[in-house]
Scaffold this motif. Structure first.
Motif, PDB file in Angstrom:
ATOM      1  N   ILE A 129      56.462  10.341  77.999  1.00 50.65           N
ATOM      2  CA  ILE A 129      55.069   9.953  78.190  1.00 50.65           C
ATOM      3  C   ILE A 129      54.813   9.900  79.688  1.00 50.65           C
ATOM      4  O   ILE A 129      55.543   9.243  80.431  1.00 50.65           O
ATOM      5  N   ASN A 130      53.801  10.601  80.097  1.00 49.36           N
ATOM      6  CA  ASN A 130      53.391  10.583  81.488  1.00 49.36           C
ATOM      7  C   ASN A 130      52.423   9.412  81.661  1.00 49.36           C
ATOM      8  O   ASN A 130      51.262   9.484  81.276  1.00 49.36           O
ATOM      9  N   MET A 131      52.942   8.322  82.233  1.00 47.52           N
ATOM     10  CA  MET A 131      52.123   7.100  82.351  1.00 47.52           C
ATOM     11  C   MET A 131      51.000   7.264  83.370  1.00 47.52           C
ATOM     12  O   MET A 131      50.082   6.463  83.401  1.00 47.52           O
ATOM     13  N   LEU A 132      51.079   8.306  84.179  1.00 51.79           N
ATOM     14  CA  LEU A 132      49.982   8.555  85.106  1.00 51.79           C
ATOM     15  C   LEU A 132      48.779   9.122  84.352  1.00 51.79           C
ATOM     16  O   LEU A 132      47.646   8.949  84.772  1.00 51.79           O
ATOM     17  N   ARG A 133      49.072   9.792  83.267  1.00 53.25           N
ATOM     18  CA  ARG A 133      47.976  10.365  82.479  1.00 53.25           C
ATOM     19  C   ARG A 133      47.509   9.414  81.400  1.00 53.25           C
ATOM     20  O   ARG A 133      46.348   9.454  81.004  1.00 53.25           O
ATOM     21  N   CYS A 134      48.420   8.591  80.898  1.00 51.41           N
ATOM     22  CA  CYS A 134      48.126   7.738  79.742  1.00 51.41           C
ATOM     23  C   CYS A 134      46.936   6.822  80.027  1.00 51.41           C
ATOM     24  O   CYS A 134      46.824   6.261  81.118  1.00 51.41           O
ATOM     25  N   ILE A 135      46.060   6.698  79.046  1.00 58.64           N
ATOM     26  CA  ILE A 135      44.906   5.813  79.212  1.00 58.64           C
ATOM     27  C   ILE A 135      45.028   4.585  78.314  1.00 58.64           C
ATOM     28  O   ILE A 135      44.092   3.824  78.171  1.00 58.64           O
ATOM     29  N   PHE A 136      46.168   4.414  77.664  1.00 60.76           N
ATOM     30  CA  PHE A 136      46.466   3.251  76.824  1.00 60.76           C
ATOM     31  C   PHE A 136      45.394   3.034  75.754  1.00 60.76           C
ATOM     32  O   PHE A 136      44.904   1.934  75.548  1.00 60.76           O
ATOM     33  N   CYS A 137      45.023   4.118  75.101  1.00 55.60           N
ATOM     34  CA  CYS A 137      44.005   4.017  74.057  1.00 55.60           C
ATOM     35  C   CYS A 137      44.616   3.618  72.729  1.00 55.60           C
ATOM     36  O   CYS A 137      43.923   3.140  71.843  1.00 55.60           O
ATOM     37  N   GLY A 138      45.917   3.837  72.575  1.00 50.53           N
ATOM     38  CA  GLY A 138      46.583   3.437  71.340  1.00 50.53           C
ATOM     39  C   GLY A 138      46.421   4.416  70.195  1.00 50.53           C
ATOM     40  O   GLY A 138      46.773   4.111  69.067  1.00 50.53           O
ATOM     41  N   PHE A 165      56.881   7.247  87.023  1.00 48.03           N
ATOM     42  CA  PHE A 165      55.935   7.011  85.928  1.00 48.03           C
ATOM     43  C   PHE A 165      56.097   8.002  84.782  1.00 48.03           C
ATOM     44  O   PHE A 165      55.354   7.958  83.824  1.00 48.03           O
ATOM     45  N   ILE A 166      57.059   8.908  84.898  1.00 43.28           N
ATOM     46  CA  ILE A 166      57.351   9.806  83.776  1.00 43.28           C
ATOM     47  C   ILE A 166      58.404   9.097  82.934  1.00 43.28           C
ATOM     48  O   ILE A 166      59.573   9.068  83.293  1.00 43.28           O
ATOM     49  N   TYR A 167      57.981   8.519  81.834  1.00 46.30           N
ATOM     50  CA  TYR A 167      58.891   7.711  81.019  1.00 46.30           C
ATOM     51  C   TYR A 167      59.583   8.595  79.990  1.00 46.30           C
ATOM     52  O   TYR A 167      58.930   9.216  79.173  1.00 46.30           O
ATOM     53  N   GLY A 168      60.885   8.622  80.048  1.00 45.15           N
ATOM     54  CA  GLY A 168      61.667   9.387  79.069  1.00 45.15           C
ATOM     55  C   GLY A 168      62.106   8.487  77.932  1.00 45.15           C
ATOM     56  O   GLY A 168      61.662   7.349  77.806  1.00 45.15           O
ATOM     57  N   LYS A 169      63.011   9.042  77.119  1.00 42.29           N
ATOM     58  CA  LYS A 169      63.442   8.269  75.954  1.00 42.29           C
ATOM     59  C   LYS A 169      64.214   7.020  76.350  1.00 42.29           C
ATOM     60  O   LYS A 169      64.114   5.986  75.702  1.00 42.29           O
ATOM     61  N   LYS A 170      64.998   7.113  77.423  1.00 44.76           N
ATOM     62  CA  LYS A 170      65.809   5.948  77.804  1.00 44.76           C
ATOM     63  C   LYS A 170      64.935   4.789  78.308  1.00 44.76           C
ATOM     64  O   LYS A 170      65.328   3.634  78.208  1.00 44.76           O
TER      65      LYS A 170
ATOM     66  N   ILE B 368      55.419  18.180  88.183  1.00 44.99           N
ATOM     67  CA  ILE B 368      55.867  17.564  86.923  1.00 44.99           C
ATOM     68  C   ILE B 368      57.168  18.201  86.434  1.00 44.99           C
ATOM     69  O   ILE B 368      58.031  17.527  85.883  1.00 44.99           O
ATOM     70  N   HIS B 369      57.362  19.490  86.706  1.00 44.73           N
ATOM     71  CA  HIS B 369      58.559  20.161  86.195  1.00 44.73           C
ATOM     72  C   HIS B 369      59.832  19.705  86.897  1.00 44.73           C
ATOM     73  O   HIS B 369      60.926  19.880  86.389  1.00 44.73           O
ATOM     74  N   SER B 370      59.684  19.120  88.082  1.00 46.49           N
ATOM     75  CA  SER B 370      60.872  18.621  88.758  1.00 46.49           C
ATOM     76  C   SER B 370      61.317  17.289  88.172  1.00 46.49           C
ATOM     77  O   SER B 370      62.454  16.865  88.372  1.00 46.49           O
ATOM     78  N   VAL B 371      60.438  16.596  87.489  1.00 46.49           N
ATOM     79  CA  VAL B 371      60.764  15.294  86.932  1.00 46.49           C
ATOM     80  C   VAL B 371      61.005  15.370  85.431  1.00 46.49           C
ATOM     81  O   VAL B 371      61.936  14.762  84.908  1.00 46.49           O
ATOM     82  N   SER B 372      60.161  16.142  84.754  1.00 44.66           N
ATOM     83  CA  SER B 372      60.170  16.133  83.294  1.00 44.66           C
ATOM     84  C   SER B 372      61.450  16.736  82.734  1.00 44.66           C
ATOM     85  O   SER B 372      61.978  17.721  83.262  1.00 44.66           O
ATOM     86  N   VAL B 374      61.449  17.636  79.518  1.00 47.60           N
ATOM     87  CA  VAL B 374      60.987  18.512  78.447  1.00 47.60           C
ATOM     88  C   VAL B 374      60.718  19.889  79.045  1.00 47.60           C
ATOM     89  O   VAL B 374      60.302  19.998  80.196  1.00 47.60           O
ATOM     90  N   ASN B 375      60.966  20.925  78.216  1.00 40.92           N
ATOM     91  CA  ASN B 375      60.678  22.299  78.621  1.00 40.92           C
ATOM     92  C   ASN B 375      61.460  22.696  79.872  1.00 40.92           C
ATOM     93  O   ASN B 375      60.910  23.240  80.830  1.00 40.92           O
ATOM     94  N   ARG B 376      62.751  22.415  79.869  1.00 42.62           N
ATOM     95  CA  ARG B 376      63.605  22.808  80.992  1.00 42.62           C
ATOM     96  C   ARG B 376      63.814  24.312  80.955  1.00 42.62           C
ATOM     97  O   ARG B 376      63.862  24.925  79.894  1.00 42.62           O
ATOM     98  N   THR B 377      63.934  24.890  82.123  1.00 42.69           N
ATOM     99  CA  THR B 377      64.036  26.347  82.169  1.00 42.69           C
ATOM    100  C   THR B 377      65.387  26.851  81.670  1.00 42.69           C
ATOM    101  O   THR B 377      65.506  28.003  81.272  1.00 42.69           O
TER     102      THR B 377
END
Lengths: 192, 401
Positions: A129-138, A165-170, B368-372, B374-377
């Protein structure tokens, strides 16, 4: 006022009032009692000191915290079931419901021997989840058919870098209730 | 002798020609007569004799056409199994105007002259159809979140449009021993509704059918009797004809959701099949190849009028964008979930950054691709043979580190 309304506007009268509510200020010189401001200061101080006896509107944050509303939508949590298996099956409904397009995922098939880790045959190998984009709308919470994603009663912590702010699974996954019950309780907000 | 017989031969030939001509006229007359007038949901249409009610309704189109789960116009002998297409015949024909006593399966009942049929205008039909959906869903697992067919599943559409919200079934759904059908086709027997379409496909498109329906009643299942790979050139079409997610593409398994991929019409020069396909792409990656579908969800005819079945090579082997000539985006019904995120007629605003910055590139604060993760090359999901597993991802993590 009457004359203003009835007569047509003419250039030589100068600026005209827009409404008829204007008051004419009195510009009389102040008397001696008025010029020492004693009464006015007392009146002001009365209001100031009366606030001592009123209820405080502020709290002593971080020692004290305000209770959250039960419908508060904060940081996302990826849930586990009671056996500690991940609930998410990467169905993509949260991502398709997300108006900010903040959620991405990659699915994988559960191998034999991973049944204790994942609830279903398919699971999210990556979930972001990209928390920079998220608007917390639920809406992700609403769309989830597996009760896997929840918006918790926590704020997204502030940070100095955008990368954090890029939240992964961990970051999102709730601690395992079987192996780490204390951390699970803390994440759930259960206080002992 | 010969001289005497000649006029007789001539006469008899003339006679034959005359009788042939009258016969042709007669046939013409009969075929002209045999346009039957049938009224479906108060819409009248003339169809040739022998047309089924379902096909007559499909000629009218729209909501009037009853849904069908087992009937497939490109497969001979299909239909009559699922009972989804039940309609009410309120007037048998011109000669016998009595209504039919029960609802009839429209895919198997031919029209009569002056027949009146009620489909969506009949509350009986709507109620019966809701019951059929309930029956079909008795044993069908509700694992749409896992199923690759979700989003293009006919049973999903059917239950949304004609079903009821709840089920009254309280027992365990049936389960089966898992069968492996080889590297291309994934069988999920629990999802099967026993429409027999895949059996007809194997019968009519391949030389030898290797799978079929075993056992009876509640135990009936699609399987190869002895564990066997399905590997005929055209066997991949069973995936396209399957109305549910019982037979799915193993090379696409779990790789993406249908609604995140973009359908594109494409073709290639294929020696075995027409090569006219639909690619399901994301970016430049070809995730899945299927036959093109018409408005009834059936395989579309190719440009030369044959059903557009495609071969296994096209379907499973050609997962590279360079293998295909892309014709353009396929038309998707805007009510379909697949249409989400397809911005048609999008007008991109003019890129003013270079102009404002005098040719300098703007400084990006984060790529974003340097952090994410998902969708790794280094992981090309579309090129992996089967579904991705933890090995796929863990392996790549090790190579990353």
């Amino acid at each position: 006022m009457q004359t203003l309304k009835s007569s047509p506007p003419s250039g030589d009268r100068g600026m005209q009032a827009l409404t008829n509510r204007s008051k004419i200020l009195e510009r009389k010189p102040m008397t001696f009692l008025e010029s020492i401001y004693l009464w006015n200061i007392l009146k002001g101080m009365m209001i100031t000191f009366s606030h001592i006896f009123k209820k405080q509107p502020t709290i002593h944050y971080p020692e004290q915290t305000r209770p959250f509303s039960p419908v508060f939508r904060g940081l996302h949590v990826l849930n586990r079931d009671e056996e500690g298996r991940e609930r998410c099956t990467a169905c993509g409904l949260c991502a398709v419901a997300c108006p900010a397009e903040a959620i991405t995922m990659e699915a994988a098939e559960r191998l034999p021997g991973e049944e204790n880790l994942y609830r279903e045959e398919k699971y999210a190998a990556r979930y972001e989840i990209n928390m920079l984009r998220c608007i917390f709308c639920g809406l992700c919470e609403e769309a989830c058919p597996k009760d896997a994603i929840y918006l918790s009663e926590t704020f997204t912590p502030a940070s100095f870098t955008r990368e954090s702010f890029i939240y992964g699974k961990k970051d999102l996954l709730i601690p395992d209730p079987v192996t780490k019950p204390a951390e699970f309780a803390a994440a759930k907000g259960i206080k002992n | 002798m010969a001289f005497i017989e000649l006029p007789i031969i001539y006469k008899s030939l003339k006679c034959v020609a005359f009788s042939l001509r009258t016969l042709r006229e007669k046939i013409k007359k009969v075929s002209e007569q045999q346009l039957f007038k049938v009224t479906i949901d108060n819409i009248t249409i003339e169809v040739p004799a022998g047309t089924t009610i379902l096909n007559a309704a499909r000629q009218i189109g729209g909501e009037v056409a009853p849904p069908a789960m087992c009937y497939y116009s490109k497969l001979q002998g299909s239909g009559g199994k699922c009972r989804t297409c039940l309609v009410e015949v309120s007037r048998g024909s011109e000669k016998d105007p009595r209504p039919m006593p029960k609802l009839v399966a429209s895919c198997r009942t031919t029209v009569m002259d002056g027949m009146e049929v009620k489909n969506i205008t009949s509350p009986k039909v709507i109620d019966a159809r809701a019951g059929i959906v309930e029956f079909l869903l008795l044993n069908h697992p509700l694992d749409c979140p896992i199923c690759d067919q979700a989003g293009e599943c006919h049973l999903q559409d059917l239950s949304y449009e004609h079903g009821k919200e709840g089920t009254r079934y309280e027992f365990q759904k049936r389960v089966f021993k898992k069968h492996d059908l080889g590297p291309y086709i994934q069988l999920h027997m629990t999802r099967c509704i026993l429409c027999y379409r895949c059996v007809f496909t194997a019968d009519q498109l391949t030389d030898k059918r290797e799978h079929g329906v075993l056992d009876r009643g509640d135990h009936s299942e699609i399987a190869t009797f002895i564990e066997k790979n399905l590997d005929h050139d055209f066997i991949g079409n069973v995936i396209d004809v399957c109305p549910v997610g019982a037979l799915t593409d193993k090379t696409f398994r779990f790789k993406n959701r249908v609604w995140f991929t973009k359908p594109v019409d494409a073709h290639r020069d294929c020696p075995t099949c027409s090569g006219q396909v639909q690619l399901w792409m994301r970016g430049d990656e070809v995730f899945r190849v299927t036959a093109r579908k018409d408005e009834w969800g059936e395989v579309k005819d190719t440009t030369d009028g044959k059903p557009g079945w495609i071969c296994n090579t096209c379907r499973f082997e050609k997962k590279h964008i360079n293998d295909w000539v892309i014709e353009g985006p396929s038309k998707v019904n805007r009510h379909s979930v697949i249409a989400q995120g397809h911005y048609i007629g999008l007008q991109k605003p003019e890129e003013i950054m270079p102009k404002v910055m005098h040719g300098r590139a703007p400084k990006l604060l984060m790529d974003i691709h340097s952090v994410s993760e998902v969708n790794r090359t280094n992981i090309e999901l579309s090129l992996i043979d089967g579904p991705a597993t933890s090995k796929t991802f863990n392996h790549s993590e090790k190579t990353n580190a």
